[in-house]
Design an enzyme around this catalytic site. Structure first.
Site, PDB file in Angstrom:
ATOM      1  N   CYS A  51      40.726  15.532  52.438  1.00  0.00           N
ATOM      2  CA  CYS A  51      39.906  16.250  51.458  1.00  0.00           C
ATOM      3  C   CYS A  51      39.979  15.518  50.120  1.00  0.00           C
ATOM      4  CB  CYS A  51      40.384  17.689  51.295  1.00  0.00           C
ATOM      5  SG  CYS A  51      42.023  17.823  50.563  1.00  0.00           S
ATOM      6  N   CYS A  72      43.326  14.943  48.436  1.00  0.00           N
ATOM      7  CA  CYS A  72      44.090  13.761  48.863  1.00  0.00           C
ATOM      8  C   CYS A  72      43.698  12.555  48.011  1.00  0.00           C
ATOM      9  CB  CYS A  72      43.818  13.453  50.333  1.00  0.00           C
ATOM     10  SG  CYS A  72      44.305  14.755  51.476  1.00  0.00           S
ATOM     11  N   ASP A  85       7.354  -4.111  31.397  1.00  0.00           N
ATOM     12  CA  ASP A  85       6.900  -5.490  31.209  1.00  0.00           C
ATOM     13  C   ASP A  85       5.524  -5.596  31.874  1.00  0.00           C
ATOM     14  OD1 ASP A  85       7.013  -8.295  30.691  1.00  0.00           O
ATOM     15  OD2 ASP A  85       7.550  -8.585  32.793  1.00  0.00           O
ATOM     16  N   ASP A 132      11.102  -7.768  35.275  1.00  0.00           N
ATOM     17  CA  ASP A 132      11.419  -8.615  36.415  1.00  0.00           C
ATOM     18  C   ASP A 132      11.849 -10.032  36.069  1.00  0.00           C
ATOM     19  OD1 ASP A 132       8.794  -9.412  35.591  1.00  0.00           O
ATOM     20  OD2 ASP A 132       8.651 -10.503  37.473  1.00  0.00           O
ATOM     21  N   ASP A 183      13.405 -10.699  30.543  1.00  0.00           N
ATOM     22  CA  ASP A 183      13.582  -9.247  30.485  1.00  0.00           C
ATOM     23  C   ASP A 183      15.050  -8.841  30.613  1.00  0.00           C
ATOM     24  OD1 ASP A 183      10.834  -8.674  30.301  1.00  0.00           O
ATOM     25  OD2 ASP A 183      10.597  -8.887  32.459  1.00  0.00           O
TER      26      ASP A 183
END
Length: 702
Positions: A13, A16, A413, A595, A599
């Site tokens: 769980c 732990c 862009d 891209d 940028d």
């Protein structure tokens, strides 16, 4: 600084995971990241620390560390939660049955002791051992509460049996039921949490497949050997036929076909692939036959990159979860204090019998659930990130998910983002030189650039004779520069670079020789077909749209008018883009979609940087979100998933807090049987997991 990546077996769980995380932080480890669902642990070992001792320390907590080169053995069935639950249920069922049937032998104290003892031993070997180790390391976990509750009921009953004190002292069924039901709760939680990683598990399965490796003998004859794809190396040649998985990333050198990339990019339609085009390992060749060179293997493949990014993102904790973890850290001592006060209050002040006071304090111990607070964020994040990955969206980190809810404006862009970047050459003119010389110079300069315009031009004019150039350099945002063997200085770029040589700003790029205009080229850029719909959806949801480009103002304003973009900033250098993003962020949280290399700084600066999949590696590394299918239409889905994942986290945390705030007082006031409390506690985590799994199917359009 050494980085340790390993698996941790035995985590049942989130409590732990929190125990291990606290242990590592206490030992000075840095950047600790742990996931219950994937059983993965990553942390940095500072200079001078002994990694071996740290790993042994984790093992001493009751867990098993499996390093990558160890593989890890399959654990025996009798050590699983499934076995432990059914083993305990066999003995617990008759104990509970005696409350409804009047079978004399079931009411015998020694029979009840005999039935309870195997359950108690199994429970102590599991919960008791974990509780002891957690206390030994000064980090009490939920198993401490379970162990104390079950032990109190068992020892009270055992005392009554040994001293022959009668039926009022027999609560064996309570001790057994607590342990059995908590086993059930842990089992349900384990299965529920595992279900949140389905999408990532499906991606991981795609990594393993057979491959038809091509061997060429001295005579040039080809022979095919079927090998495991893990045996492939860069440069190997592979045959892929219809219905085969593509074994690793590569480039086609013969044949063609249609590739189903839906599991990686979210693109439902098969994609046509021809010679010299790249293919992604793990995708499926729907039809056709191809031969390909392997270009990447192992961790260098696109699929491995996706899985690794998603795993890293799962480990990332937003501020809300960090608060929940701090509360979880003091939760167990607080509950122990409340349980003690409950006993003292009912026995000394309320005047109730000893057995009633004990059972009410036991109910407090077993109803409390610190695991719920630890599970609230990971469960939602795993489902959200998994669904995003399945739809071709890589989101780097839970912090990004949280940031989506605040985005009020998105900056785009132009070239390669709102347009396809697949430019077609329109009109062009050479000034003071032959046309072939002009083409040769332009190609020789542009082949060194990664800008979409340069890639398109280099592809279109590939094959023309090259001009030998020296000192070739790319100036971000303006263009290329170089010298020839005669010492002429050549520059190729936008009007920003050429404005001192001409007043005509209507062309796409200009060629200058020693500062004088030597020619120009016009490009026709194709608008992405989905761009208009995306902009309309964003505006409909109150998002302000902005165009930020290094291209000419006239072209930018024309594009913005066509798409309905709110504001335009044109002819911007990379530095100006960065400054503009900074200014915009002062007014409202801002996402940036781009891209190119120019940028990258703006993507890193924005609240959320979003990159397309065929972007340069620099842009992808700078971005927080990558649209793998190179399709702008995934942007609204990414934003919707971000917002709804954050909403699910809030719902989960609300449930975790409100459950404990309500349940503990109800138990302390005597309105809750310990057996019912153990059942409700076990189910509380399942509620969180089910609520999180809803994200896989929920309509997230925002």
């Amino acid at each position: 600084m050494e980085t340790i990546s390993c698996k941790v077996k035995g985590m049942n769980c989130s409590s732990c995971a929190l125990t291990i995380s606290k242990y590592l932080e206490k030992k000075g480890m840095e950047d600790v990241a742990i996931s219950v669902a994937t059983e993965e642990l990553r942390f940095n070992v500072p200079q001078g620390a002994n990694a071996g001792e740290i790993i042994n320390g984790i093992n001493s907590l009751g867990y098993e560390v499996v390093l990558p080169d160890q593989g890890g053995a399959t654990k025996p069935f009798y050590t699983t939660l499934t076995f432990k639950f059914w083993f305990c249920l066999v003995f617990t069922a008759p104990l509970l049955l005696h409350m409804w049937v009047n079978w004399h032998w079931l009411h015998n104290a020694w029979v009840q002791l005999a039935l309870t003892l195997p359950v108690y031993i199994a429970g102590m070997l599991h919960f008791g051992r974990s509780a002891f180790r957690s206390l030994k390391n000064g980090m009490a976990n939920m198993d401490v509460l379970v162990t104390l509750g079950a032990t109190a009921a068992f020892l009270y009953s055992l005392t009554g049996t040994l001293m022959n004190m009668g039926a009022d002292y027999l609560f064996y069924e309570t001790a057994a039921a607590i342990l059995t039901l908590v086993f059930l709760g842990n089992l349900l939680e384990e299965r529920s949490v595992k279900s949140t990683t389905t999408a990532i598990a499906e991606l991981a399965k795609m990594q393993h497949t057979a491959a038809k490796k091509i061997h060429v003998n001295e005579k040039g004859e080809e022979h095919i050997d079927e090998v495991d794809n893990s045996a492939l190396r860069v440069g190997d040649r592979v045959l892929v036929n219809t219905g085969d998985k593509i074994p690793m990333d590569g480039t086609i050198y013969w044949g063609s076909g249609h590739v189903n990339e839906s599991m990686i990019t979210g693109e439902s339609e098969p994609v046509s692939k021809n010679e010299k085009e790249k293919v992604i390992g793990g995708t499926l060749l729907d039809n056709g036959s191809i031969k390909m060179y392997i270009t990447a293997t192992g961790k260098d493949t696109v699929l491995s990159y996706i899985i690794e990014l998603v795993k890293q993102a799962q480990h990332n904790k937003p501020p809300m979860q960090k608060l929940a973890d701090r509360i979880s850290g003091i939760f167990v001592p607080v509950v122990l204090g409340i349980a003690l006060l409950t006993f003292l209050g009912w026995y000394f002040i309320g005047g109730t019998p000893l057995d009633v006071a004990i059972m009410r304090s036991v109910a407090v111990l077993v109803i409390a659930c610190p695991c719920a607070m630890g599970l609230a964020t990971p469960a939602a994040v795993m489902v959200g990130l998994g669904r995003a990955a399945r739809n071709g969206i890589l989101i780097k980190g839970a912090n990004t998910l949280e940031s989506f809810r605040n985005i009020r404006q998105i900056v785009f862009d132009k070239t390669g983002t709102l347009t396809t970047g697949k430019l077609q050459i329109g009109e062009w003119k050479a000034i003071g030189m032959e046309n072939e010389t002009f083409r040769s110079l332009v190609y020789s300069l542009e082949k060194y650039s990664s800008h979409p315009i340069a890639r398109s031009l280099a592809t279109a004019w590939k094959g023309v004779p090259e001009t030998p150039l020296q000192q070739v350099r790319e100036h971000k945002g303006t263009g290329m520069a170089a010298k020839d063997k005669e010492g002429n200085e050549w520059r190729l770029g936008s009007y920003i670079m050429a404005k001192e040589a001409t007043t005509d700003d209507t062309h796409s790029i200009y060629l200058l020789r020693n500062g004088m205009l030597a020619g120009w080229i016009d490009f026709i850029d194709e608008l992405r077909p989905e761009a208009q719909k995306v902009i309309a959806e964003l505006k409909q949801n109150g998002i302000r749209t902005i165009l930020l480009s290094g291209d000419m103002r006239r072209k930018c304003e024309q594009l913005a008018g066509e798409l309905g973009i709110d504001e335009v900033f044109a002819e911007q250098s990379p530095q100006q883009k960065l400054q503009k993003i900074d200014q915009l962020m002062q007014h409202a949280p801002t996402a940036m979609v781009g891209d190119g290399i120019n940028d990258a700084p703006a993507l890193a600066k924005a609240t959320i940087g979003i990159s397309l999949s065929d972007s340069t590696q620099v842009a992808m590394q700078s971005a927080n979100v990558i649209l793998l299918n190179n399709h702008l239409g995934a942007l609204p889905l990414a934003m919707g998933l971000g917002k709804h994942t954050y909403l699910t986290i809030k719902q989960n945390l609300f449930w975790a807090f409100i459950y404990n705030v309500v349940a503990i007082p109800v138990a302390a006031l005597g309105f809750l049987n310990p057996i019912v409390g153990a059942l409700v506690m076990g189910l509380s985590d399942v509620v969180l997991a089910i609520n999180s799994v809803r994200l896989r199917f929920k309509n997230v359009s925002h």
